[in-house]
Structures are given as structure tokens and as C-alpha cells.
Design a protein around this motif. Sequence first.
Motif, mmCIF file in Angstrom:
data_model
loop_
_atom_site.group_PDB
_atom_site.id
_atom_site.type_symbol
_atom_site.label_atom_id
_atom_site.label_comp_id
_atom_site.label_asym_id
_atom_site.label_seq_id
_atom_site.Cartn_x
_atom_site.Cartn_y
_atom_site.Cartn_z
ATOM 1 N N PHE A 78 88.180 93.667 13.467
ATOM 2 C CA PHE A 78 88.203 94.658 12.401
ATOM 3 C C PHE A 78 86.822 95.286 12.273
ATOM 4 C CE2 PHE A 78 91.574 91.742 11.326
ATOM 5 C CZ PHE A 78 92.587 92.560 10.868
ATOM 6 N N ALA A 79 86.792 96.571 11.977
ATOM 7 C CA ALA A 79 85.537 97.267 11.699
ATOM 8 C C ALA A 79 85.432 97.460 10.193
ATOM 9 C CB ALA A 79 85.508 98.614 12.411
ATOM 10 N N PHE A 80 84.332 97.015 9.620
ATOM 11 C CA PHE A 80 84.046 97.192 8.204
ATOM 12 C C PHE A 80 83.017 98.307 8.075
ATOM 13 C CE2 PHE A 80 85.602 92.918 8.500
ATOM 14 C CZ PHE A 80 86.265 92.686 7.315
ATOM 15 N N TYR A 81 83.163 99.161 7.087
ATOM 16 C CA TYR A 81 82.180 100.221 6.889
ATOM 17 C C TYR A 81 82.128 100.644 5.429
ATOM 18 C CZ TYR A 81 86.259 103.311 7.269
ATOM 19 O OH TYR A 81 87.470 103.918 7.098
ATOM 20 N N LYS A 116 84.254 89.766 -0.866
ATOM 21 C CA LYS A 116 82.937 89.141 -0.770
ATOM 22 C C LYS A 116 81.865 90.182 -0.473
ATOM 23 C CE LYS A 116 80.338 86.196 2.306
ATOM 24 N NZ LYS A 116 80.363 85.598 3.619
ATOM 25 N N TYR A 117 82.108 91.065 0.497
ATOM 26 C CA TYR A 117 81.135 92.082 0.877
ATOM 27 C C TYR A 117 80.932 93.105 -0.245
ATOM 28 C CZ TYR A 117 81.398 90.296 5.670
ATOM 29 O OH TYR A 117 81.348 89.505 6.783
ATOM 30 N N LYS A 118 81.994 93.411 -0.979
ATOM 31 C CA LYS A 118 81.870 94.363 -2.096
ATOM 32 C C LYS A 118 80.948 93.790 -3.173
ATOM 33 C CE LYS A 118 84.421 97.211 -5.305
ATOM 34 N NZ LYS A 118 85.712 97.639 -5.790
ATOM 35 N N ARG A 119 81.085 92.486 -3.441
ATOM 36 C CA ARG A 119 80.203 91.843 -4.416
ATOM 37 C C ARG A 119 78.752 91.838 -3.925
ATOM 38 N NH1 ARG A 119 82.465 86.325 -4.892
ATOM 39 N NH2 ARG A 119 83.943 87.158 -3.484
ATOM 40 N N GLU A 120 78.551 91.533 -2.620
ATOM 41 C CA GLU A 120 77.206 91.450 -2.062
ATOM 42 C C GLU A 120 76.515 92.809 -2.001
ATOM 43 O OE1 GLU A 120 77.480 89.670 1.787
ATOM 44 O OE2 GLU A 120 77.899 87.676 0.999
ATOM 45 N N LYS A 121 77.232 93.828 -1.524
ATOM 46 C CA LYS A 121 76.624 95.139 -1.297
ATOM 47 C C LYS A 121 76.711 96.062 -2.510
ATOM 48 C CE LYS A 121 77.385 94.926 3.661
ATOM 49 N NZ LYS A 121 76.064 94.495 3.996
ATOM 50 N N GLY A 122 77.659 95.820 -3.399
ATOM 51 C CA GLY A 122 77.785 96.634 -4.600
ATOM 52 C C GLY A 122 78.415 97.997 -4.371
ATOM 53 N N VAL A 123 79.007 98.222 -3.215
ATOM 54 C CA VAL A 123 79.678 99.492 -2.910
ATOM 55 C C VAL A 123 81.053 99.187 -2.317
ATOM 56 C CG1 VAL A 123 77.557 100.798 -2.514
ATOM 57 C CG2 VAL A 123 78.633 99.607 -0.610
ATOM 58 N N PRO A 124 81.988 100.117 -2.419
ATOM 59 C CA PRO A 124 83.309 99.893 -1.820
ATOM 60 C C PRO A 124 83.225 99.730 -0.304
ATOM 61 C CG PRO A 124 83.370 101.750 -3.332
ATOM 62 C CD PRO A 124 81.941 101.372 -3.171
ATOM 63 N N ILE A 125 83.998 98.808 0.219
ATOM 64 C CA ILE A 125 84.038 98.522 1.650
ATOM 65 C C ILE A 125 85.389 98.979 2.187
ATOM 66 C CG2 ILE A 125 83.913 96.709 3.400
ATOM 67 C CD1 ILE A 125 81.323 96.985 1.858
ATOM 68 N N ARG A 126 85.361 99.655 3.314
ATOM 69 C CA ARG A 126 86.594 100.060 3.988
ATOM 70 C C ARG A 126 86.719 99.245 5.265
ATOM 71 N NH1 ARG A 126 88.932 104.732 1.981
ATOM 72 N NH2 ARG A 126 87.581 105.870 0.561
ATOM 73 N N VAL A 127 87.956 99.089 5.721
ATOM 74 C CA VAL A 127 88.197 98.292 6.922
ATOM 75 C C VAL A 127 89.172 99.028 7.829
ATOM 76 C CG1 VAL A 127 90.100 96.956 5.926
ATOM 77 C CG2 VAL A 127 88.724 95.958 7.728
ATOM 78 N N GLN A 128 88.975 98.854 9.134
ATOM 79 C CA GLN A 128 89.861 99.463 10.125
ATOM 80 C C GLN A 128 90.197 98.406 11.180
ATOM 81 O OE1 GLN A 128 88.090 102.668 12.318
ATOM 82 N NE2 GLN A 128 90.017 103.272 13.242
ATOM 83 N N TYR A 129 91.469 98.280 11.486
ATOM 84 C CA TYR A 129 91.927 97.347 12.517
ATOM 85 C C TYR A 129 91.585 97.925 13.881
ATOM 86 C CZ TYR A 129 95.206 94.820 15.493
ATOM 87 O OH TYR A 129 95.760 94.077 16.498
ATOM 88 N N LYS A 130 90.899 97.135 14.723
ATOM 89 C CA LYS A 130 90.476 97.608 16.038
ATOM 90 C C LYS A 130 91.359 97.089 17.172
ATOM 91 C CE LYS A 130 86.845 99.501 16.506
ATOM 92 N NZ LYS A 130 86.496 100.890 16.615
#
Length: 64
Positions: A6-9, A40-54
Motif C-alpha cells: 500500500f502507498a500512504f500519502y 496511527k499515522y493521522k495521530r502522529e502527523k496531525g494531517v489526513p492520510i490517504r492510502v492506495q492499494y499497489k
Amino acid sequence: MKQYVFAFYTDQAKPVVWEETILASGMMEAFSKVKALMKKYKREKGVPIRVQYKGVLYRYTDIA
């Protein structure tokens, strides 16, 4: 077991992109693990995280 990639961005002025490989026995298990990672990443970074299946990588084990 299969490895689901998965690609997270983030959608920011300066986007951040990274890939994660999730070890799971099926697609539903992989997506539930990804959902937990997104929170988890949203809490750490404080911004919305999007994901794409690779894609999927098959893990071969030698039984010999």
C-alpha cells in the motif's frame, strides 16, 4: 501468507509519500491492518492520510 503493498500519502503543499508492506492471509485482514495504521499515522502527523492499494506479493516458503 501474502504481502500486500500500500502507498500512504498526505495531501499537503509538500506531499509525503511512503509504501508499507502488510503481511496478511487475505485482503480483508490486510485492509483492517491498513485502517489501524492510517489512524496511527493521522495521530502522529496531525494531517489526513490517504492510502492506495499497489499490489500483492506472494511469499514462497521452501518446505524441503
